[in-house]
Design a protein around this motif. Structure first.
Motif, PDB file in Angstrom:
ATOM      1  N   TYR A  34       0.845  -1.198   0.000  1.00 55.58           N
ATOM      2  CA  TYR A  34       0.000   0.000   0.000  1.00 55.58           C
ATOM      3  C   TYR A  34       0.876   1.242   0.000  1.00 55.58           C
ATOM      4  O   TYR A  34       1.984   1.250   0.528  1.00 55.58           O
ATOM      5  N   ALA A  44      -4.984   4.039   2.732  1.00 56.31           N
ATOM      6  CA  ALA A  44      -5.431   2.764   2.173  1.00 56.31           C
ATOM      7  C   ALA A  44      -5.377   1.663   3.229  1.00 56.31           C
ATOM      8  O   ALA A  44      -6.307   0.849   3.341  1.00 56.31           O
ATOM      9  N   LEU A  96      -3.142  -2.180  -2.316  1.00 58.33           N
ATOM     10  CA  LEU A  96      -4.332  -1.462  -1.881  1.00 58.33           C
ATOM     11  C   LEU A  96      -4.353  -0.063  -2.481  1.00 58.33           C
ATOM     12  O   LEU A  96      -3.329   0.606  -2.578  1.00 58.33           O
ATOM     13  N   CYS A  97      -5.534   0.372  -2.854  1.00 56.56           N
ATOM     14  CA  CYS A  97      -5.680   1.704  -3.441  1.00 56.56           C
ATOM     15  C   CYS A  97      -7.008   2.279  -3.000  1.00 56.56           C
ATOM     16  O   CYS A  97      -8.062   1.692  -3.273  1.00 56.56           O
ATOM     17  N   GLU A  98      -6.976   3.412  -2.302  1.00 57.51           N
ATOM     18  CA  GLU A  98      -8.242   4.043  -1.942  1.00 57.51           C
ATOM     19  C   GLU A  98      -8.977   4.478  -3.212  1.00 57.51           C
ATOM     20  O   GLU A  98      -8.366   4.793  -4.222  1.00 57.51           O
TER      21      GLU A  98
END
Length: 243
Positions: A34, A44, A96-98
């Protein structure tokens, strides 16, 4: 056999807005990577925290927070090298990616470095502008409305031309540009049809007509929703009380 690379869209902040697919891959991937700013925690990771296991290997990708243009190529080159070691060893890696990985998401820079070498899957996420429209209670666009998404750092003349050409507009990445953008919207006579949304889906969420916002600055995680099309949404939502 190599591992698989996943780009997981996590949504705007509420952990319950993860898709079922993102949740499954998040909880089963042995390696979790992340982005993390060098001046604070990873947003994230905060979204994903309720679902992480202690036996998963975490790989923070430290991204310097600077005014100058990003992404810095060496940051993503180095991160791609680290992740490739795990993939070569046969371990699946979930990045992970917001929001959504391909909507201004940092994962796209890892994708261009790794997707041609490893099996890769991108899992879309709920974007913040969709969550903002839902929270504000006003549809983004309808029928033949033209919806335009504009980054706040654009110059005034560019913003003005794009706003004039569209019936519905979302302005993201407000931050330090908020006073300038607000003055532009006021000069165009659009304050009353503009909604302000801050930290959507989080505990500190704030929704208000722009005309009722007294602050002279805005956080990075804020946006403006402008509607000037044929529907009556702007007038019906202008009386919304701030919360």
């Amino acid at each position: 056999m190599t591992g698989r690379l996943y780009g997981l869209g996590l949504g705007p902040g509420d952990p319950e807005l993860l898709t079922l697919k993102a949740h499954r891959l998040l909880t089963t991937s042995p390696v979790i990577a992340y982005p993390q700013p060098d001046n604070g925690p990873s947003f994230a990771r905060q979204i994903a925290a309720p679902y992480l296991r202690s036996d998963q290997l975490e790989v923070p990708i430290i991204v310097p927070m600077r005014v100058e243009r990003f992404p810095a190529q060496d940051v993503y080159d180095e991160a791609a090298g680290r992740l490739s070691h795990h993939l070569d060893a046969g371990a699946d890696v979930a990045v992970l990616c917001e929001g959504d990985p391909f909507f201004y998401g940092s994962f796209m820079y890892l994708f261009e470095r790794l997707a041609h070498r490893y099996p890769t899957e991108v899992v879309p996420g709920v974007s913040s502008m969709m969550a903002a429209a839902a929270a504000y209670g006003r549809p983004l666009a309808a029928r033949n409305d033209v919806l335009t998404i504009l980054p706040g750092p654009l110059e005034d003349e560019v913003l003005k031309a794009r706003i004039e050409a569209a019936q519905a507009v979302v302005i993201i990445k407000l931050g330090r540009h908020f006073p300038r953008i607000r003055a532009l919207i006021a000069s165009m006579g659009l304050e009353n049809c503009t909604g302000y949304v801050e930290r959507v889906s989080l505990e500190a969420e704030r929704l208000s007509p722009l005309a009722d916002v007294s602050e002279t600055s805005a956080p990075y995680f804020s946006m403006l929703l402008i509607y000037k099309g044929a529907e009556d949404w702007a007038r019906s939502s202008a009386a919304r009380t701030e919360r």
